[in-house]
Design a protein around this motif. Structure first.
Motif, PDB file in Angstrom:
ATOM      1  N   UNK A 171      -5.341  -8.173   0.341  1.00 55.08           N
ATOM      2  CA  UNK A 171      -5.819  -7.907   1.481  1.00 55.08           C
ATOM      3  C   UNK A 171      -6.903  -9.041   1.859  1.00 55.08           C
ATOM      4  N   UNK A 172      -7.771  -9.432   1.115  1.00 55.58           N
ATOM      5  CA  UNK A 172      -8.600 -10.146   1.127  1.00 55.58           C
ATOM      6  C   UNK A 172      -8.133 -11.504   1.416  1.00 55.58           C
ATOM      7  N   UNK A 193      -5.485  -0.515  -7.246  1.00 51.93           N
ATOM      8  CA  UNK A 193      -6.026  -0.155  -5.495  1.00 51.93           C
ATOM      9  C   UNK A 193      -6.987  -1.267  -6.124  1.00 51.93           C
ATOM     10  N   UNK A 239      -6.756   2.440   4.359  1.00 54.07           N
ATOM     11  CA  UNK A 239      -6.478   2.397   3.331  1.00 54.07           C
ATOM     12  C   UNK A 239      -7.505   3.359   2.354  1.00 54.07           C
ATOM     13  N   UNK A 298      -6.487  -4.962  -2.883  1.00 54.55           N
ATOM     14  CA  UNK A 298      -8.089  -5.094  -2.241  1.00 54.55           C
ATOM     15  C   UNK A 298      -8.057  -6.130  -2.188  1.00 54.55           C
ATOM     16  N   UNK A 305      -0.235  -6.915   4.552  1.00 62.60           N
ATOM     17  CA  UNK A 305      -0.230  -5.883   3.031  1.00 62.60           C
ATOM     18  C   UNK A 305       1.386  -6.197   2.697  1.00 62.60           C
ATOM     19  N   UNK A 360     -14.482  -5.233   2.032  1.00 60.51           N
ATOM     20  CA  UNK A 360     -13.528  -6.564   2.303  1.00 60.51           C
ATOM     21  C   UNK A 360     -13.686  -6.401   4.158  1.00 60.51           C
ATOM     22  N   UNK A 369       2.209   1.601  -3.275  1.00 58.97           N
ATOM     23  CA  UNK A 369       0.741   2.438  -4.043  1.00 58.97           C
ATOM     24  C   UNK A 369       1.228   3.864  -3.973  1.00 58.97           C
ATOM     25  N   UNK A 370       0.855   4.109  -2.644  1.00 59.81           N
ATOM     26  CA  UNK A 370       0.984   5.794  -2.059  1.00 59.81           C
ATOM     27  C   UNK A 370       1.903   6.478  -2.823  1.00 59.81           C
ATOM     28  N   UNK A 380      -7.851  -1.998   9.017  1.00 59.36           N
ATOM     29  CA  UNK A 380      -7.092  -1.565   8.250  1.00 59.36           C
ATOM     30  C   UNK A 380      -7.649  -1.303   6.440  1.00 59.36           C
ATOM     31  N   UNK A 381      -8.430  -1.645   6.119  1.00 57.85           N
ATOM     32  CA  UNK A 381      -9.422  -1.174   4.739  1.00 57.85           C
ATOM     33  C   UNK A 381      -9.385  -0.125   4.809  1.00 57.85           C
ATOM     34  N   UNK A 393       0.570  -0.859  -0.050  1.00 57.23           N
ATOM     35  CA  UNK A 393      -0.297   0.002  -0.084  1.00 57.23           C
ATOM     36  C   UNK A 393       0.863   1.470   0.439  1.00 57.23           C
ATOM     37  N   UNK A 412     -15.156  -1.305  -2.388  1.00 56.01           N
ATOM     38  CA  UNK A 412     -15.045  -2.538  -2.304  1.00 56.01           C
ATOM     39  C   UNK A 412     -13.963  -3.164  -1.214  1.00 56.01           C
ATOM     40  N   UNK A 413     -13.296  -1.418  -1.050  1.00 50.80           N
ATOM     41  CA  UNK A 413     -11.944  -1.937   0.168  1.00 50.80           C
ATOM     42  C   UNK A 413     -13.144  -1.987   1.336  1.00 50.80           C
ATOM     43  N   UNK A 459      -6.569   7.240   3.652  1.00 47.56           N
ATOM     44  CA  UNK A 459      -5.292   7.301   2.445  1.00 47.56           C
ATOM     45  C   UNK A 459      -6.163   7.818   0.804  1.00 47.56           C
ATOM     46  N   UNK A 460      -6.868   7.007   0.419  1.00 50.70           N
ATOM     47  CA  UNK A 460      -6.750   6.907  -1.417  1.00 50.70           C
ATOM     48  C   UNK A 460      -8.305   8.093  -1.671  1.00 50.70           C
ATOM     49  N   UNK A 499     -13.555  -4.778  10.555  1.00 48.78           N
ATOM     50  CA  UNK A 499     -11.162  -4.819   9.918  1.00 48.78           C
ATOM     51  C   UNK A 499     -11.188  -3.090   9.402  1.00 48.78           C
ATOM     52  N   UNK A 503     -13.334   2.283  -3.600  1.00 53.14           N
ATOM     53  CA  UNK A 503     -13.923   2.113  -2.554  1.00 53.14           C
ATOM     54  C   UNK A 503     -14.358   1.843  -1.349  1.00 53.14           C
TER      55      UNK A 503
END
Lengths: 508, 112
Positions: free
Chosen positions: A184-185, A177, B73, A181, A190, B45, A136-137, B69-70, A133, B41-42, B76-77, B67, B39
């Motif tokens: 991570x799933x 991205x 993410x 996802x 990560x 999850x 990615x950033x 963590x997503x 991740x 989708x994340x 940030x995104x 969770x 987003x």
């Protein structure tokens, strides 16, 4: 030694802000800050390379692992990153030196250098990031800075090019991205090294994620079905930025990530290896044939970038294929060495060619090859260095391009892919033809009357072009057996014992 | 499962906008729709049915947590998305000043 790694991100980011702050009061001083910063980073990289090749890990924040799960953000440097760090530092330093004179034509010079530093920070970050991740950033930091820099002159063409670049870049970022996802799933982590450890147990979505990642990073690396943004963006940008984009950005955020992911993180698999080889071959052939018909100096060079990236990806792809089919290890080593070596060489000679095009445009105001001519006597340094770079890119000995191409072609023959070797030779010949045209129309032949008073480019520009031309010659020494061990071999080793990556980084 | 399919449909609607629309602003909207689908989708999850806020405390139920963590993410995104959208829109405004239209077919300086 690990604690030196964050400097690669702190220094460019800090320089970006300091440039803007100093530029507010001291108009001419702010922009010179980039030179000491880049000199320091180049020195640091040489220090990293000179150490015995080892994997250096830095945990941001210093968090220890909890129940064998790495929770800190990792920064990792190993043999492969050293190559990329060296490319970014050297090309970045020389391009910055060149820009000091070149950007005098723009208003808001300090903003140019601030964005330039941000782009460097992003690229360094992508290369040393240890989790996907953060990768990615940093990728987005580098991309956003480069979108802005492409449009720096805010002319019609540049705005159009940057819009196209941004839309395609945006789509590729979203694909990446969503792949993150999925990763991570399925793995619940990560961290790249941890992903490599978890993936063998995961059966679902593996191939799908690989395809998403090839699509996303292939778009960033401008492999052929995804290449349409590159010629526009790279030819419209200011010349130093074209040199950075073609020489460094597409490698650091495209090719490097593909190499790292498909050797070290994902298990090597035949379909993916085949896809990567086919994409490389296609880029190599399509790029060069689109380049022949171009009359715009920089657009022609941009198409050659696609073609030369094809060579890099082809070398890597053959290496993957040999490993996937269980062929001889030494053939795989040869192919990967060729690919990485060509990546290094291409960044030097393509940056030089774009800087040459920039000098010609700076003095004559045009990039149209039909309207140029006879500049060899008026601009001896530009013409001489562009001759060196043209010979290097078309693979004429003793310049560096020859050796890397020969290694790739030998690897293709030894692996039994005779057609690929044949295509590589043909593309090389067509490249030579194309650069003969550049030399003839730009630097030899009749000098148009209006260019009677053209002078050689300013000192800083000439100096950086001369250094790059000398590097074109020196780089060919890297393939000599004694020297190869210092630099290329550690990188190849990292890729060859793929399973050791996670062991070395997490230490389990 | 149906939610994931809907996410995918949203992604495709955005992609349709990016590929087939001729208006710069509509292309940008298409890109934004694609972004939101990713987003969502994340977030999906990390979602746990009946999950609570992932904070260990006396005031909240310490049941199954979603969770976090997503969600981090996505935050940030979103910030990254803000920067890219702002840049895209400012380029679109500049293009409008040059051409007097948002129609992408009228902007054809780059060919070959």
């Amino acid at each position: 030694m690990g604690s030196l790694l964050p400097l690669y991100i702190i220094i460019p980011l800090g320089t970006a802000f300091l440039t803007l702050i100093f530029g507010r009061w001291l108009h001419n001083l702010g922009k010179y800050l980039i030179i000491p910063a880049m000199l320091f980073l180049t020195g640091l990289t040489i220090y990293f390379v000179s150490q015995i090749p080892q994997t250096v890990v830095y945990r941001v924040g210093g968090f220890a692992d909890v129940l064998n799960i790495p929770v800190a953000i990792f920064l990792v440097a190993d043999g492969l990153t050293n190559i990329l760090l060296l490319i970014i530092s050297i090309v970045g330093l020389l391009v910055a030196l060149y820009s000091l004179s070149y950007t005098k034509q723009y208003t808001g010079e300090t903003k140019f250098y601030a964005l330039f530093c941000l782009m460097l920070a992003g690229m360094y970050g992508v290369v040393i990031a240890g989790d996907i991740f953060n990768l990615f950033v940093f990728l987005e930091i580098a991309s956003i800075a480069s979108y802005t820099l492409v449009a720096f002159g805010i002319e019609k063409q540049q705005l159009e090019a940057t819009f196209k670049y941004q839309v395609l870049g945006g789509v590729s970022s979203l694909i990446i991205l969503s792949a993150i996802g999925f990763i991570y799933w399925t793995t619940g982590t990560l961290n790249l090294a941890d992903i490599a450890r978890q993936l063998p147990q995961v059966k679902s979505f593996q191939l799908f994620v690989s395809v998403l990642l090839i699509g996303g990073f292939g778009l960033k690396a401008a492999l052929v079905p995804f290449h349409s943004w590159l010629p526009d963006a790279h030819s419209s940008a200011p010349s130093p930025i074209s040199a950075m984009l073609s020489g460094v950005l597409i490698k650091a955020v495209g090719a490097y990530v593909i190499i790292r992911l498909f050797f070290n993180i994902f298990q090597i698999n035949y379909q993916i290896a085949m896809t990567i080889t086919v994409l490389g071959t296609l880029s190599m052939i399509v790029g060069v044939f689109l380049a022949i018909g171009q009359w715009d100096f920089k657009r022609l060079l941009a198409y050659h970038s696609i073609s030369q990236m094809g060579y890099v990806v082809l070398g890597i792809g053959i290496g993957l294929l040999v490993l996937a089919t269980g062929g001889q290890e030494k053939v795989a080593i040869l192919a990967i060495t060729g690919g990485l070596f060509h990546m290094l060489n291409h960044s030097i000679f393509k940056a030089l060619l774009f800087l040459n095009a920039g000098s010609v445009e700076y003095r004559t105001g045009t990039r149209d090859l039909k309207r140029l001519g006879g500049l060899a006597e008026k601009m001896p340094i530009t013409s001489g260095s562009s001759f060196v770079a043209s010979m290097a890119i078309s693979g004429i000995p003793p310049f560096n391009g020859f050796f890397s191409k020969v290694v790739i072609i030998f690897a293709a023959i030894q692996a039994g892919y005779y057609w690929l070797a044949f295509f590589a030779v043909v593309v090389s010949i067509v490249t030579l033809a194309s650069f003969t045209k550049v030399q003839k129309y730009a630097f030899y032949g009749e000098l148009p009357a209006k260019y009677e008073n053209v002078k050689e480019s300013p000192f800083g520009m000439s100096l950086s072009m001369t250094i790059l031309a000398i590097l074109c010659l020196i780089m060919s020494l890297l393939i000599i057996p004694g020297v190869r061990e210092i630099f290329l071999k550690p990188a190849v080793d990292v890729l060859m014992d793929a399973s050791k990556y996670s062991v070395k980084v997490i230490g389990l | 499962m149906i939610l994931f399919v809907l996410c995918f449909v949203l992604f495709m609607i955005g992609l349709y906008g990016v590929i087939l629309q001729r208006n710069l602003i509509k292309i940008i909207i298409g890109l934004a729709i694609m972004e939101y689908s990713v987003y969502l989708f994340l977030i999906l999850i990390g979602y746990v049915k009946g999950g609570t806020v992932p904070i260990i405390s006396d005031f909240f139920e310490n049941g199954p947590f979603v969770d976090p963590l997503p969600q981090a993410l996505v935050l940030t995104a979103i910030v990254i998305g803000l920067a890219t959208k702002a840049l895209l829109l400012s380029v679109a405004i500049r293009l409008y000043k040059h051409y007097g239209t948002f129609d992408i077919r009228k902007m054809n300086n780059l060919k070959g």
